[in-house]
Design a protein around this motif. Structure first.
Motif, PDB file in Angstrom:
ATOM      1  N   THR A  45       0.823  -1.198   0.000  1.00 42.83           N
ATOM      2  CA  THR A  45       0.000   0.000   0.000  1.00 42.83           C
ATOM      3  C   THR A  45       0.862   1.255   0.000  1.00 42.83           C
ATOM      4  N   THR A  46       0.200   2.412  -0.067  1.00 37.66           N
ATOM      5  CA  THR A  46       0.891   3.691  -0.130  1.00 37.66           C
ATOM      6  C   THR A  46       0.795   4.422   1.205  1.00 37.66           C
ATOM      7  N   SER A  47       1.645   5.399   1.381  1.00 42.55           N
ATOM      8  CA  SER A  47       1.636   6.188   2.614  1.00 42.55           C
ATOM      9  C   SER A  47       0.338   6.972   2.766  1.00 42.55           C
ATOM     10  N   ALA A  48      -0.330   7.282   1.670  1.00 45.54           N
ATOM     11  CA  ALA A  48      -1.597   8.005   1.750  1.00 45.54           C
ATOM     12  C   ALA A  48      -2.653   7.183   2.477  1.00 45.54           C
ATOM     13  N   PHE A  49      -2.666   5.875   2.227  1.00 45.63           N
ATOM     14  CA  PHE A  49      -3.613   5.023   2.942  1.00 45.63           C
ATOM     15  C   PHE A  49      -3.168   4.818   4.381  1.00 45.63           C
ATOM     16  N   VAL A  50      -1.896   4.583   4.616  1.00 45.98           N
ATOM     17  CA  VAL A  50      -1.391   4.376   5.969  1.00 45.98           C
ATOM     18  C   VAL A  50      -1.754   5.563   6.855  1.00 45.98           C
ATOM     19  N   ALA A  51      -1.719   6.759   6.289  1.00 52.13           N
ATOM     20  CA  ALA A  51      -1.980   7.979   7.057  1.00 52.13           C
ATOM     21  C   ALA A  51      -3.408   8.070   7.575  1.00 52.13           C
ATOM     22  N   LYS A  52      -4.294   7.222   7.101  1.00 49.71           N
ATOM     23  CA  LYS A  52      -5.679   7.242   7.583  1.00 49.71           C
ATOM     24  C   LYS A  52      -5.797   6.644   8.983  1.00 49.71           C
ATOM     25  N   PHE A  53      -4.751   6.009   9.458  1.00 52.26           N
ATOM     26  CA  PHE A  53      -4.736   5.429  10.797  1.00 52.26           C
ATOM     27  C   PHE A  53      -3.813   6.239  11.700  1.00 52.26           C
ATOM     28  N   ASN A  54      -4.311   6.617  12.895  1.00 56.19           N
ATOM     29  CA  ASN A  54      -3.475   7.347  13.849  1.00 56.19           C
ATOM     30  C   ASN A  54      -2.418   6.442  14.464  1.00 56.19           C
ATOM     31  N   ASP A  55      -2.722   5.159  14.579  1.00 60.57           N
ATOM     32  CA  ASP A  55      -1.795   4.181  15.137  1.00 60.57           C
ATOM     33  C   ASP A  55      -1.737   3.013  14.161  1.00 60.57           C
ATOM     34  N   ILE A  56      -0.606   2.808  13.515  1.00 62.44           N
ATOM     35  CA  ILE A  56      -0.516   1.779  12.482  1.00 62.44           C
ATOM     36  C   ILE A  56      -0.166   0.409  13.050  1.00 62.44           C
ATOM     37  N   ALA A 111      -5.969  -1.778  11.233  1.00 60.83           N
ATOM     38  CA  ALA A 111      -4.653  -1.377  10.715  1.00 60.83           C
ATOM     39  C   ALA A 111      -3.771  -2.617  10.638  1.00 60.83           C
ATOM     40  N   LYS A 112      -3.795  -3.266   9.518  1.00 61.94           N
ATOM     41  CA  LYS A 112      -3.076  -4.536   9.354  1.00 61.94           C
ATOM     42  C   LYS A 112      -1.898  -4.324   8.403  1.00 61.94           C
ATOM     43  N   PHE A 113      -0.789  -3.900   8.978  1.00 60.41           N
ATOM     44  CA  PHE A 113       0.405  -3.591   8.197  1.00 60.41           C
ATOM     45  C   PHE A 113       1.596  -4.404   8.700  1.00 60.41           C
ATOM     46  N   HIS A 114       2.452  -4.782   7.770  1.00 57.25           N
ATOM     47  CA  HIS A 114       3.773  -5.320   8.110  1.00 57.25           C
ATOM     48  C   HIS A 114       4.783  -4.235   7.760  1.00 57.25           C
ATOM     49  N   THR A 115       5.486  -3.746   8.760  1.00 57.35           N
ATOM     50  CA  THR A 115       6.390  -2.612   8.558  1.00 57.35           C
ATOM     51  C   THR A 115       7.859  -2.991   8.666  1.00 57.35           C
ATOM     52  N   SER A 116       8.175  -4.129   9.289  1.00 59.10           N
ATOM     53  CA  SER A 116       9.567  -4.530   9.464  1.00 59.10           C
ATOM     54  C   SER A 116      10.229  -4.773   8.115  1.00 59.10           C
ATOM     55  N   GLY A 117      11.316  -4.070   7.871  1.00 63.71           N
ATOM     56  CA  GLY A 117      12.015  -4.202   6.601  1.00 63.71           C
ATOM     57  C   GLY A 117      11.367  -3.462   5.456  1.00 63.71           C
ATOM     58  N   GLN A 118      10.290  -2.746   5.735  1.00 62.60           N
ATOM     59  CA  GLN A 118       9.557  -1.989   4.705  1.00 62.60           C
ATOM     60  C   GLN A 118       9.692  -0.496   4.969  1.00 62.60           C
ATOM     61  N   THR A 119       9.815   0.290   3.946  1.00 59.09           N
ATOM     62  CA  THR A 119       9.785   1.742   4.096  1.00 59.09           C
ATOM     63  C   THR A 119       8.359   2.233   3.914  1.00 59.09           C
ATOM     64  N   LEU A 120       8.051   3.356   4.516  1.00 56.15           N
ATOM     65  CA  LEU A 120       6.721   3.937   4.350  1.00 56.15           C
ATOM     66  C   LEU A 120       6.565   4.538   2.963  1.00 56.15           C
ATOM     67  N   GLU A 121       7.534   5.291   2.528  1.00 56.26           N
ATOM     68  CA  GLU A 121       7.456   5.959   1.235  1.00 56.26           C
ATOM     69  C   GLU A 121       8.060   5.074   0.143  1.00 56.26           C
ATOM     70  N   ILE A 122       7.618   5.313  -1.056  1.00 54.14           N
ATOM     71  CA  ILE A 122       8.022   4.500  -2.201  1.00 54.14           C
ATOM     72  C   ILE A 122       8.812   5.359  -3.184  1.00 54.14           C
ATOM     73  N   ASP A 130      10.080  -2.103  -6.165  1.00 50.15           N
ATOM     74  CA  ASP A 130      10.720  -2.731  -5.018  1.00 50.15           C
ATOM     75  C   ASP A 130       9.658  -3.012  -3.960  1.00 50.15           C
ATOM     76  N   PHE A 131       9.379  -4.293  -3.710  1.00 49.03           N
ATOM     77  CA  PHE A 131       8.316  -4.644  -2.772  1.00 49.03           C
ATOM     78  C   PHE A 131       8.564  -4.078  -1.382  1.00 49.03           C
ATOM     79  N   THR A 132       9.798  -3.962  -0.968  1.00 47.27           N
ATOM     80  CA  THR A 132      10.083  -3.508   0.393  1.00 47.27           C
ATOM     81  C   THR A 132       9.848  -2.021   0.580  1.00 47.27           C
ATOM     82  N   GLN A 133       9.489  -1.328  -0.482  1.00 45.41           N
ATOM     83  CA  GLN A 133       9.119   0.078  -0.371  1.00 45.41           C
ATOM     84  C   GLN A 133       7.598   0.192  -0.407  1.00 45.41           C
ATOM     85  N   GLY A 134       7.039   0.697   0.685  1.00 43.90           N
ATOM     86  CA  GLY A 134       5.604   0.672   0.905  1.00 43.90           C
ATOM     87  C   GLY A 134       5.282  -0.405   1.919  1.00 43.90           C
ATOM     88  N   TYR A 135       4.402  -0.099   2.859  1.00 39.77           N
ATOM     89  CA  TYR A 135       4.062  -1.082   3.881  1.00 39.77           C
ATOM     90  C   TYR A 135       3.263  -2.230   3.273  1.00 39.77           C
TER      91      TYR A 135
END
Length: 540
Positions: free
Chosen positions: A349-360, A368-379, A384-389
């Motif tokens: 997903t993109t940071s625009a969607f992630v931003a809809k949650f105050n606590d990710i 808020a079902k995100f995997h963030t370990s090893g992933q960057t927020l911005e793309i 590159d799959f590891t860019q974007g949560y």
């Protein structure tokens, strides 16, 4: 026909496929890129000597959303001209409804797939053309089913008693619902499209283009006609159409009527939304249960109105929820935690969607079902799959963490929630805010029921002053992401093309607005070349 009969569609090959496929070749031609090919040489006279064939044909219609073709081998795909891994109806629907929005972006570089998220697609786009072909393949199946089950045709066979006639009459209404669903997808995505039904000839003819308004009126009349004869809500076998399926599709049609016809129908949308809410459906206590392998028995079945059925043994493919589970796994994620044998490192997903949650973290709002370990927020690099949560919403395990029926981990059991009660709650609140009726206290109650489930208590509840259309659009995203609503929602709220911005929209990292004509996908160039009665979609 029971639920198992619908699921085991790969075994149901004894249908009148020659007549179906020949008719489709001439009806929804896609002649240059997506030719539809005959799969057998049986005739209806031979096929329908077996009375089970009527049920098998209906199962094929239901399975048109979940299956790629006649079996799971990939050798008998329903449409050609596109890699069979991509040609599944639900997978294409996700591509057009989710990849074109802030909720999803893909790391792969297959053909034109990135053009969808980037909003730079053309009328020759292979994925858009395939989606159009899928819509008309479904419509063609239903049209042929209707021809094969006409009373006069049944009379000519001489082997259909009155009890079976009554059962077949019910099958016809279910099939008409499925046709209406695909026509709704058609007018929502493509606007002015041909209207073809069982009364049109099987053979070489060029259907006329039908305006969105005319198609809207046709769909409304079809749904109103079959409503009274279908079983009451939850009285048909699981996965088969009943009155609630029709009510939800009517509510969706009316909710978007201002987009389709320039005339609002919010009052009518409220009527059918309230019918859904009062039909006995209940929210499953745990949000995550809706997207697990046992969501037909863990309580989620009480919330899901229309499940698209999947079975890891019977109807596996590279589409549907198998795609939604596998393609969302990559980086340092452990595929075994999701009940599958591998990740495909595609969807995130993109940071625009992630931003809809105050606590990710998911500790506050469980949606808020995100995997963030090893992933960057911005793309910075969309390939590159590891860019974007990463998104961990769909999992092929049951509530106890046990893997689905395919122990190899190839295919999944997760049923896809095409319609569910939570959506109706959100629709009620939106309709109220748009002046369609209802009352503020009820609208607030429905929203807070969803938020209490998500937060586990009342800490996330909102006040009536917070209940705005902007809030509803964001809340719909938080509740319904990756369920194929987002593009339609953004268009209804005026945020899809020339207003909303998210990363890589417009093919730049920061995102930009795009042309208003992109609120519609283009009539495929292959269709324009094949049918002189069709005209290009404005702007393309």
């Amino acid at each position: 026909m029971n639920m198992k009969a619908i699921k085991i569609l790969n075994r149901l090959t004894n249908i009148s496929t020659l007549l179906i496929m020949v008719m489709l070749l001439l009806l929804a031609s896609c002649a240059d890129e997506l030719d539809l090919e005959p799969l057998s040489a049986q005739t209806s006279e031979i096929t329908f000597q077996n009375l089970d064939a009527y049920k098998q044909f209906l199962a094929k219609i239901y399975g048109g959303i979940s299956l790629t073709g006649q079996d799971t081998s990939g050798n008998f795909d329903d449409i050609a001209g596109i890699n069979g891994n991509f040609s599944n109806y639900l997978r294409l629907f996700f591509t057009t409804q989710e990849l074109a929005t802030d909720e999803s972006i893909i790391a792969w570089n297959d053909q034109t797939i990135h053009n969808i998220h980037n909003h730079v697609w053309t009328s020759s786009d292979i994925f858009i053309t395939a989606m159009y072909a899928r819509v008309y393949f479904q419509i063609g199946l239903v049209n042929q089913f209707m021809r094969e089950t006409e009373p006069g045709v049944l009379d000519s066979r001489g082997n259909v008693d009155e009890a079976l006639r009554e059962e077949i009459a019910g099958f016809r209404d279910e099939a008409r619902f499925m046709r209406a669903l695909s026509y709704w997808h058609g007018i929502d995505m493509f606007g002015d499209i041909p209207l073809v039904d069982e009364n049109d000839p099987v053979g070489a003819f060029f259907p006329e283009q039908t305006s969105r308004v005319e198609m809207f009126n046709y769909l409304e009349s079809e749904l109103l006609d079959i409503e009274s004869r279908l079983p009451n809500p939850r009285q048909n076998e699981y996965g088969r159409a009943d009155k609630a399926f029709v009510w939800m599709l009517l509510a969706k049609l009316y909710l978007n009527a201002e987009v389709y016809t320039n005339t609002d129908r919010y009052v009518d949308a409220l009527e059918y939304t309230e019918r859904i809410i009062n039909a006995g459906y209940t929210l499953v206590p745990e949000y995550s249960y809706l997207f697990l392998a046992d969501n037909d028995s863990n309580g989620a079945e009480g919330e899901i109105i229309y499940p698209v059925l999947f079975d890891g043994i019977a109807n596996g493919s590279f589409g549907g929820t198998t795609y939604l589970v596998h393609a969302a796994i990559g980086g340092n994620m452990n595929a075994a935690d999701f009940g599958v044998n591998s990740g495909w490192a595609g969807l995130r997903t993109t940071s625009a969607f992630v931003a809809k949650f105050n606590d990710i973290s998911g500790n506050t709002d469980s949606r808020a079902k995100f995997h963030t370990s090893g992933q960057t927020l911005e793309i910075e690099n969309p390939f590159d799959f590891t860019q974007g949560y990463a998104v961990t919403k769909y999992r092929n395990v049951d509530v106890n963490g046990v893997i689905g029926s395919d122990v190899s981990g190839n295919n999944v059991d997760v049923n896809f929630p095409m319609f569910r009660l939570a959506d109706a709650y959100l629709m009620y609140a939106e309709i109220f805010l748009r002046g369609g009726g209802g009352d503020a206290s009820t609208a607030l109650l429905y929203i807070n029921l969803l938020r209490e489930r998500a937060y586990g208590d009342a800490s996330g509840n909102i006040a009536i002053s917070d209940l705005t259309l902007d809030f509803i659009l964001d809340e719909r995203s938080r509740e319904l992401y990756w369920e194929c609503h987002r593009r339609t929602d953004l268009i209804r709220f005026g945020q899809f093309s020339d207003q909303g911005i998210w990363p890589w929209k417009g093919n730049i990292a920061a995102g930009r607005t795009t042309e208003k004509f992109r609120d519609l996908y283009p009539m495929p160039s292959a269709e324009l070349n094949a049918n002189p009665n069709l005209v290009p979609t404005p702007g393309y």
